[in-house]
Each structure stands twice: as structure tokens, then as C-alpha cells.
Write a protein that holds these residues in place. Structure first.
Motif, PDB file in Angstrom:
ATOM      1  N   GLN A  40       1.245  54.318  51.508  1.00  0.00           N
ATOM      2  CA  GLN A  40       1.698  55.093  50.916  1.00  0.00           C
ATOM      3  C   GLN A  40       3.633  55.814  51.468  1.00  0.00           C
ATOM      4  O   GLN A  40       4.222  56.408  50.829  1.00  0.00           O
ATOM      5  CB  GLN A  40       0.774  57.031  50.702  1.00  0.00           C
ATOM      6  N   THR A  52       5.355  57.088  37.385  1.00  0.00           N
ATOM      7  CA  THR A  52       4.006  57.668  37.657  1.00  0.00           C
ATOM      8  C   THR A  52       2.867  57.228  38.281  1.00  0.00           C
ATOM      9  O   THR A  52       3.427  56.462  39.369  1.00  0.00           O
ATOM     10  CB  THR A  52       3.317  56.919  36.051  1.00  0.00           C
ATOM     11  N   ILE A  53       2.309  58.034  38.644  1.00  0.00           N
ATOM     12  CA  ILE A  53       1.415  58.439  39.377  1.00  0.00           C
ATOM     13  C   ILE A  53       0.347  57.275  39.831  1.00  0.00           C
ATOM     14  O   ILE A  53      -0.914  56.821  41.225  1.00  0.00           O
ATOM     15  CB  ILE A  53      -0.031  59.915  39.602  1.00  0.00           C
ATOM     16  N   GLU A  54       0.585  56.224  38.378  1.00  0.00           N
ATOM     17  CA  GLU A  54      -1.092  55.532  37.607  1.00  0.00           C
ATOM     18  C   GLU A  54       0.514  53.690  39.045  1.00  0.00           C
ATOM     19  O   GLU A  54      -0.465  52.883  39.101  1.00  0.00           O
ATOM     20  CB  GLU A  54      -0.749  55.329  36.170  1.00  0.00           C
ATOM     21  N   LYS A  56       2.545  54.574  41.320  1.00  0.00           N
ATOM     22  CA  LYS A  56       1.733  54.271  42.421  1.00  0.00           C
ATOM     23  C   LYS A  56       0.831  53.791  42.948  1.00  0.00           C
ATOM     24  O   LYS A  56       0.713  53.214  44.126  1.00  0.00           O
ATOM     25  CB  LYS A  56       2.346  55.971  43.079  1.00  0.00           C
ATOM     26  N   HIS A  57      -0.363  54.378  42.428  1.00  0.00           N
ATOM     27  CA  HIS A  57      -1.477  54.023  42.528  1.00  0.00           C
ATOM     28  C   HIS A  57      -2.026  52.074  42.860  1.00  0.00           C
ATOM     29  O   HIS A  57      -2.545  51.580  43.507  1.00  0.00           O
ATOM     30  CB  HIS A  57      -3.065  54.169  41.901  1.00  0.00           C
ATOM     31  N   GLN A  82      -6.917  57.575  44.176  1.00  0.00           N
ATOM     32  CA  GLN A  82      -6.770  58.135  42.967  1.00  0.00           C
ATOM     33  C   GLN A  82      -6.892  59.332  43.284  1.00  0.00           C
ATOM     34  O   GLN A  82      -6.206  59.922  43.143  1.00  0.00           O
ATOM     35  CB  GLN A  82      -7.470  58.191  41.794  1.00  0.00           C
ATOM     36  N   LYS A  86      -1.082  61.731  45.751  1.00  0.00           N
ATOM     37  CA  LYS A  86      -0.615  62.755  44.944  1.00  0.00           C
ATOM     38  C   LYS A  86       0.931  62.401  44.116  1.00  0.00           C
ATOM     39  O   LYS A  86       1.728  61.456  45.141  1.00  0.00           O
ATOM     40  CB  LYS A  86      -0.668  63.902  45.508  1.00  0.00           C
TER      41      LYS A  86
END
Length: 86
Positions: A40, A52-54, A56-57, A82, A86
């Protein structure tokens, strides 16, 4: 490296030798929790990161997948990523 490629290239090798050649290291889920935190931080330092957070995941999972294979369930790791990232 994929294990099968190494096995076929070295059919007489012992299992421990194969693991050494593919760079396998035994790890626990707790180790991966720390790796998620590290990944992270790496992600935050990227100059051109997806928004987007997706994304990043997916990026974090991509960083951890090779090390996670054979150690922990990737679905569990993905759920953890997930839930925590955040």
C-alpha cells in the motif's frame, strides 16, 4: 517461475531443489498482512497510479500473488486486501 517448467527442465531434481529454484519461501497469513501494508505504501509512492480503489486492489494483489502461491488462499488474501485497503 512456474513449478512445472522447472520440474520438466530438471526431472531428476528433488522437491526441495525445485522449491529453491522457483524462489519459494514459506510464509504465514500474518506475514502477508504486513506485506499488504508495505505494498500500500509502495502504491502511494507511484507517480502514475490508477485512480479507482479496484485498480489499487488489483495492483496490490499483483505484487503479492507470486509470493502467496502455495502459502495462502488467494481468495482470502483478496478479501483481506479489499477489507483493509481503502
Amino acid at each position: 517461475q512456474e513449478m512445472l517448467k522447472v520440474v520438466f527442465a530438471n526431472p531428476e531434481a528433488k522437491f526441495e531443489e525445485i522449491l529453491l529454484k522457483i524462489g519459494y519461501k514459506k510464509s504465514t497469513f500474518e506475514t502477508f498482512k504486513n506485506r499488504v501494508t508495505e505494498a500500500q505504501k509502495e502504491y502511494e509512492n507511484l507517480s502514475h497510479k490508477p485512480k479507482t480503489i479496484e485498480a489499487k486492489h488489483r495492483w496490490i494483489m499483483g505484487r503479492l500473488k507470486a509470493e502467496a502461491l502455495g502459502n495462502i488462499d488467494l481468495k482470502e488474501l483478496c478479501k483481506y486486501v479489499q477489507g483493509e485497503v481503502k
